[in-house]
Write a protein that holds these residues in place. Structure first.
Motif, short mmCIF file in Angstrom:
data_model
loop_
_atom_site.label_atom_id
_atom_site.label_comp_id
_atom_site.label_asym_id
_atom_site.label_seq_id
_atom_site.Cartn_x
_atom_site.Cartn_y
_atom_site.Cartn_z
N LEU A 1 51.60 65.17 165.74
CA LEU A 1 52.48 64.88 166.87
C LEU A 1 53.84 64.38 166.39
O LEU A 1 53.91 63.67 165.38
CB LEU A 1 51.86 63.81 167.77
CG LEU A 1 50.53 64.14 168.43
CD1 LEU A 1 49.97 62.90 169.11
CD2 LEU A 1 50.68 65.27 169.43
N PRO A 2 54.91 64.73 167.12
CA PRO A 2 56.23 64.18 166.78
C PRO A 2 56.16 62.65 166.85
O PRO A 2 55.40 62.10 167.65
CB PRO A 2 57.14 64.71 167.88
CG PRO A 2 56.41 65.84 168.51
CD PRO A 2 54.96 65.60 168.31
N ILE A 55 52.06 67.17 174.99
CA ILE A 55 53.13 66.33 174.47
C ILE A 55 54.12 65.99 175.57
O ILE A 55 54.35 66.79 176.46
CB ILE A 55 53.86 67.11 173.34
CG1 ILE A 55 52.97 67.14 172.11
CG2 ILE A 55 55.22 66.52 173.01
CD1 ILE A 55 53.46 68.09 171.06
N LEU A 93 44.80 65.84 164.37
CA LEU A 93 45.75 66.35 165.37
C LEU A 93 46.83 65.32 165.68
O LEU A 93 47.98 65.65 165.89
CB LEU A 93 45.03 66.76 166.66
CG LEU A 93 44.13 67.99 166.62
CD1 LEU A 93 43.71 68.38 168.03
CD2 LEU A 93 44.81 69.16 165.93
N GLU A 147 56.34 61.00 170.15
CA GLU A 147 55.18 61.22 170.99
C GLU A 147 54.08 60.22 170.65
O GLU A 147 53.32 59.78 171.52
CB GLU A 147 54.68 62.66 170.76
CG GLU A 147 53.36 63.01 171.42
CD GLU A 147 53.43 63.06 172.94
OE1 GLU A 147 54.54 63.23 173.49
OE2 GLU A 147 52.37 62.91 173.59
N LEU A 166 49.52 71.04 172.26
CA LEU A 166 48.92 69.76 172.64
C LEU A 166 49.73 69.18 173.80
O LEU A 166 50.89 69.55 174.00
CB LEU A 166 48.95 68.78 171.45
CG LEU A 166 48.01 69.10 170.29
CD1 LEU A 166 48.26 68.14 169.13
CD2 LEU A 166 46.56 69.01 170.74
#
Lengths: 241, 241
Positions: free
Chosen positions: B104-105, A162, B100, B108, A160
């Motif tokens: 993500l972290p 990022i 999704l 992020e 993704l």
């Protein structure tokens, strides 16, 4: 740090998620039949080139540009990581003539890179277009400057987009791009970088030479994020300007 | 600081430079006839919405998104400052499902914003598409998160894309967007946001609610550039990985 190369969509990780449903496609098709896509319809040129990260030349990415002319002196390009339907949108580039570049503030110039070597070196080409026709446009491109940002670190295998945007740069002399990456692209697109180099020897770069502040002014560049107070909307008087 | 609003290409400064020459157009047309534009051909949806700068809510921009589905869970959109052929490419947006987004972290997540209010509030619409058809897709969009960067500060009257990328955000409650800007857009596209708001009342946002780290985590975000040493390409052993 390891060398990281990204050659094209086929070599990257799949974007997580389900495949597009038929129902979704049908709605999109019905809607798109009545909508206008005028800005996107201006895109009429596909260029393949290679970018590296402005802070790390060991990270190199094959970049497929889809460009349109805003006017004779400026183009705006979308950058995908491959030429196929499943390609990821990984960045964008603005391309300006030397004349427009010279109007930029000095601080701004370093974010832009020159195209002379990319073009004359044969590393930038238009897939599918005969050499003689390409050259009619590329001899103009050789004199331009470009500003590129990438947003999806496909060369690191990210699934993704990022992270922060990355300022990207392009080659300014021989020996910077990885041979294997070039060879792979040559094979896939049926081009010869060296053959084109000979044909493009007549081309010249910017009239005034490559500006010393361009190409990062010789330095690397990295974007960072700062948290600040948001200027709130209530702070403005509601007067229509 | 003055309020700045950018409504559409017509209101902005002209990009400096000569108009595209006929010769240029002809070379482009000849070349484009043999090239493939597969990634661009995936774009099948035009959405109009409003963004503000992540550090300054008083700067608001009408943003025309031209989107394609990578898969059912992700879209990638080009952002222009208007719907016409002469529109400027000012940014891009990635849109992902809640599923999704949750992968993500945490670091992020703050770069992403929610779409629930934009959609339910009626501020995001698909020009030209009957409302009932729009809603079939927009009810999905209401549950998604987006990551937007803009690169051309058209609201400041810049005639070239100067400066660093700007993280942008979208509305999360009523009263954030300038009424005059909204009215102008409504008139221009023949829509009524208040009516749409009623029709969209049934829609829901993300199943887990709006993530607290999204939308900047409540803080303003600004990008800065740092000069660093460039990692040179010679530092990597020449082995094809």
């Amino acid at each position: 740090m390891e060398k990281a190369v990204h050659s094209s969509t086929t070599s990257g990780p799949a974007v997580p998620g389900e495949a597009t449903k038929t129902g979704t496609s049908i709605i999109d098709t019905a809607a798109s039949a009545v909508q206008s896509f005028a800005p996107v319809n201006q895109i009429h040129q596909h260029l393949c080139a290679f970018h590296f990260y402005a802070d790390d030349m060991a990270r190199q990415v094959e970049a497929h540009h889809f460009c349109s002319h805003v006017n004779e002196e400026m183009r705006q390009c979308l950058i995908y990581d491959g030429p196929d339907a499943n390609a990821r949108l990984i960045g964008l580039e603005y391309i300006v003539s030397e004349k427009l570049f010279m109007t930029l503030p000095d601080e701004e110039k370093k974010l832009w890179h020159s195209h002379e070597w990319e073009v004359k070196g044969g590393f930038l080409f238009m897939p599918g277009v005969p050499g003689a026709i390409q050259r009619q446009d590329l001899d103009k491109v050789a004199k331009t400057y470009g500003k590129v940002f990438h947003f999806w670190q496909v060369d690191l295998g990210h699934e993704l987009p990022i992270g922060l945007p990355n300022v990207m740069m392009a080659v300014t002399r021989d020996g910077q791009l990885f041979h294997e990456m070039i060879q792979e692209a040559e094979k896939r697109f049926g081009v010869s970088v060296e053959g084109e180099r000979d044909s493009r020897a007549y081309m010249t770069g910017p009239e005034l030479g490559i500006h010393p502040l361009a190409n990062g002014g010789g330095k690397g560049m990295k974007l960072e994020l700062r948290e600040v107070d948001i200027k709130p909307v209530e702070s403005v008087g509601s007067v229509f300007v | 600081m003055e309020k700045t609003v950018h409504i559409s290409t017509k209101n902005g400064p002209k990009v400096p430079g000569e108009p595209t020459k006929t010769g240029t157009s002809m070379v482009d047309t000849a070349a484009s006839a043999v090239q493939s534009f597969a990634p661009i051909n995936q774009i099948h949806q035009h959405l109009c919405a409003f963004h503000f700068y992540a550090y300054d809510m008083t700067r608001q921009v009408e943003a025309h998104h031209f989107c394609g589905h990578i898969n059912e869970d992700m879209r990638q959109c080009l952002i222009y400052d208007g719907p016409d052929a002469n529109a400027r490419l000012i940014g891009l947006e990635y849109i992902v499902t809640e599923k999704l987004f949750m992968t993500l972290p945490d670091d992020e997540k703050k770069l992403w914003h929610t779409h629930e209010w934009e959609v339910k509030g009626g501020f995001l619409f698909m020009p030209g598409v009957p409302e009932a058809i729009q809603r079939q897709d927009l009810e999905k969009v209401a549950k998604t998160y987006g990551k937007v960067y803009h690169f051309w500060q058209v609201d400041k009257g810049h005639d070239l894309p100067i400066g660093l990328p700007n993280i942008m955000m979208a509305v999360t409650r009523d009263g954030q967007l300038y009424p005059e800007m909204i009215k102008e857009t409504e008139k221009h596209f023949g829509v009524s946001m208040e009516k749409e708001r009623e029709s969209r009342a049934y829609m829901k946002g993300p199943d887990h609610g709006i993530h607290p780290l999204a939308n900047g985590g409540g803080k303003g975000l600004k990008l800065e550039v740092r000069e660093v040493d460039i990692k040179p390409v010679e530092s990597v052993p020449r082995v094809f990985v």
